[in-house]
Motif scaffolding. Structure first.
Motif, PDB file in Angstrom:
ATOM      1  N   PRO A  25       0.813  -1.231   0.000  1.00 41.14           N
ATOM      2  CA  PRO A  25       0.000   0.000   0.000  1.00 41.14           C
ATOM      3  C   PRO A  25       0.838   1.268   0.000  1.00 41.14           C
ATOM      4  O   PRO A  25       0.386   2.308  -0.476  1.00 41.14           O
ATOM      5  N   ASN A  46     -10.664   0.797   0.276  1.00 43.81           N
ATOM      6  CA  ASN A  46      -9.461   0.057   0.645  1.00 43.81           C
ATOM      7  C   ASN A  46      -9.295   0.016   2.162  1.00 43.81           C
ATOM      8  O   ASN A  46      -9.742   0.910   2.880  1.00 43.81           O
ATOM      9  N   TYR A  50     -10.669   1.797  -4.921  1.00 44.90           N
ATOM     10  CA  TYR A  50      -9.713   2.161  -3.881  1.00 44.90           C
ATOM     11  C   TYR A  50     -10.353   3.009  -2.775  1.00 44.90           C
ATOM     12  O   TYR A  50      -9.733   3.211  -1.734  1.00 44.90           O
ATOM     13  N   VAL A  67       1.497   2.074  -3.586  1.00 48.51           N
ATOM     14  CA  VAL A  67       0.257   2.535  -4.216  1.00 48.51           C
ATOM     15  C   VAL A  67      -0.005   3.996  -3.857  1.00 48.51           C
ATOM     16  O   VAL A  67      -0.351   4.818  -4.714  1.00 48.51           O
ATOM     17  N   VAL A  89      -4.227   4.805   1.547  1.00 47.40           N
ATOM     18  CA  VAL A  89      -4.634   4.600   0.157  1.00 47.40           C
ATOM     19  C   VAL A  89      -5.909   5.383  -0.143  1.00 47.40           C
ATOM     20  O   VAL A  89      -6.044   6.002  -1.216  1.00 47.40           O
ATOM     21  N   ARG A  90      -6.837   5.392   0.791  1.00 47.41           N
ATOM     22  CA  ARG A  90      -8.083   6.148   0.566  1.00 47.41           C
ATOM     23  C   ARG A  90      -7.811   7.647   0.466  1.00 47.41           C
ATOM     24  O   ARG A  90      -8.392   8.338  -0.387  1.00 47.41           O
ATOM     25  N   ALA A 139      -6.171   8.260  -2.927  1.00 49.88           N
ATOM     26  CA  ALA A 139      -7.113   8.058  -4.034  1.00 49.88           C
ATOM     27  C   ALA A 139      -8.071   9.231  -4.168  1.00 49.88           C
ATOM     28  O   ALA A 139      -8.331   9.730  -5.272  1.00 49.88           O
TER      29      ALA A 139
END
Length: 441
Positions: free
Chosen positions: A248, A286, A283, A251, A291-292, A295
């Motif tokens: 993550p 997630n 996402y 990402v 990550v959120r 995103a």
């Protein structure tokens, strides 16, 4: 005297084994506890404390180094000593001394940076790694970055080490380059080098996870300064491929780099062609909050164009439901702020605005925003003093998305009250956007 714990040679002249002196001092003080650093075998430390590249053939009785201004001048001269052991001892001691701010500034004024740059292309891997680590500490200061970047050849040397050396040296060189790009003016100097973006993008594809993460942080700083060069080097496609990585952290870093690319008009067009808003929708649910946050931050730029808004209308129910759900996360005001901004962008489309008014109006009005007493300035909640420390309102915590800019020479401390009032203003703007009617109606 020799300190096994710090791996430094601190005595000026020593005609006997320094460990005997340490034992004599312990006996004179009548210490009863066991000291693992003075017993045989020496250097009984945890395995994680051991260096990955060992210093071969080090004789501690040959050291002629010391503390204070006199000792710093001596080790500065010994960096170019013809004796290999003296040179290696000087480098190890400098790595310890640059971690002290006063000694680091004194060494910068002694032009130690230029001597370290000359040692970067040494044949000894230990010297290469230690030089990169010492330059990393010096690059945290404005004066250090100014001296380092006065010789642009260091960027070529770092790229050479990143692309051709072993893993430990690649990591140290990547960390040095990442530290140099924290300053925006330094990023301009680094971007003047030929093919630096292309070389970093090559290493991002298949390298160790920790090294890739450092490269992505470096690229994010470079993309913020100039988006044309990375777009020509197909950085958009490379970052899009990293979205499927299992780590993550990678990402998140790839999404942050993509956010900088989407600030350019060409990046927005590519986002529409690759339907990036649809790609980012899974996402939003997630497990990782980082990550959120990344995103939704990227979605702020992918939902600006008319084409993206009409495309989002096809999966309007799922998208708006997930975004409104993220708005009900009072523990993370940054996530709330970005989610509400994406909804404001989508409300420019009449169909999405009508859908929000019909199905999400009640939930939007019930969005709760934390008070300043409930929020410590970070996006993650933790017990007091555990992850953020006692001085949690002014510290920069790694791996935690902080609202405030607490690093760099010109740290701008953001007032928590003003930030939360900004979140309140964005909430009112969202309610106004949902209830807005055109002049035709």
């Amino acid at each position: 005297m020799f300190s096994p714990y710090k791996n430094s040679y601190l005595q000026l002249v020593c005609s006997m084994n320094p460990r005997v002196i340490n034992k004599a001092v312990d006996q004179a003080m009548q210490r009863k506890h066991f000291d693992p650093h003075t017993e045989r075998p020496p250097a009984q430390r945890l395995e994680s404390f051991q260096p990955s590249l060992y210093a071969p053939h080090v004789d501690i009785t040959r050291a002629r180094l010391g503390f204070g201004r006199v000792g710093l001048r001596i080790i500065n001269r010994d960096l170019h000593s013809p004796d290999y052991l003296v040179q290696l001892q000087a480098l190890h001691t400098i790595l310890d001394q640059v971690q002290i701010s006063e000694n680091a500034m004194f060494l910068i004024n002694l032009h130690v940076v230029y001597r370290l740059i000359d040692l970067m292309m040494s044949r000894d891997p230990v010297i290469k790694e230690k030089v990169c680590l010492a330059l990393t500490y010096l690059a945290n200061y404005y004066q250090g970055r100014k001296r380092i970047l006065s010789r642009p050849k260091i960027i070529e040397n770092l790229i050479w080490l990143i692309m051709r050396e072993r893993r430990e040296i690649r990591y140290a060189a990547a960390y040095t380059l990442r530290t140099l790009t924290r300053d925006r003016c330094s990023s301009e100097v680094i971007l003047a080098q030929d093919k630096i973006i292309e070389n970093l993008l090559k290493m991002v594809k298949n390298d160790h996870t920790g090294i890739v993460l450092l490269h992505l942080k470096t690229l994010e700083s470079l993309f913020e300064w100039d988006q044309v060069k990375p777009l020509k080097a197909n950085a958009f496609q490379i970052m899009l491929a990293l979205f499927t990585n299992s780590d993550p952290r990678i990402v998140c870093a790839a999404m942050d780099c993509m956010t900088q690319l989407c600030k350019h008009d060409v990046g927005k067009k590519l986002a529409d062609e690759y339907d990036l808003t649809r790609v980012l929708t899974p996402y939003l649910l997630n497990k990782s909050i980082e990550v959120r946050i990344s995103a939704v931050g990227l979605m702020q730029y992918t939902t600006l164009t008319t084409r993206s808004k009409w495309r989002a209308k096809e999966f309007c129910d799922e998208l708006t439901r997930n975004l409104v759900h993220l708005c009900h996360c009072p523990n993370s005001p940054l996530l709330q702020l970005r989610s509400m901004q994406v909804l404001i962008n989508l409300c420019d489309c009449p169909d999405i605005r009508r859908h929000m008014k019909r199905h999400r109006d009640v939930k939007v009005n019930k969005i709760r925003i934390r008070s300043h007493e409930e929020w410590d300035g970070t996006s993650e909640t933790s017990s007091y003093g555990l992850a953020t420390g006692h001085n949690y309102r002014t510290m920069c915590i790694e791996r935690v998305e902080t609202i405030k800019n607490d690093f760099g020479d010109n740290a701008q401390i953001l007032n928590v009250h003003s930030y939360l009032s900004t979140v309140q203003d964005v909430k009112r703007s969202l309610i106004y956007a949902i209830n807005w009617k055109s002049y035709k109606n």
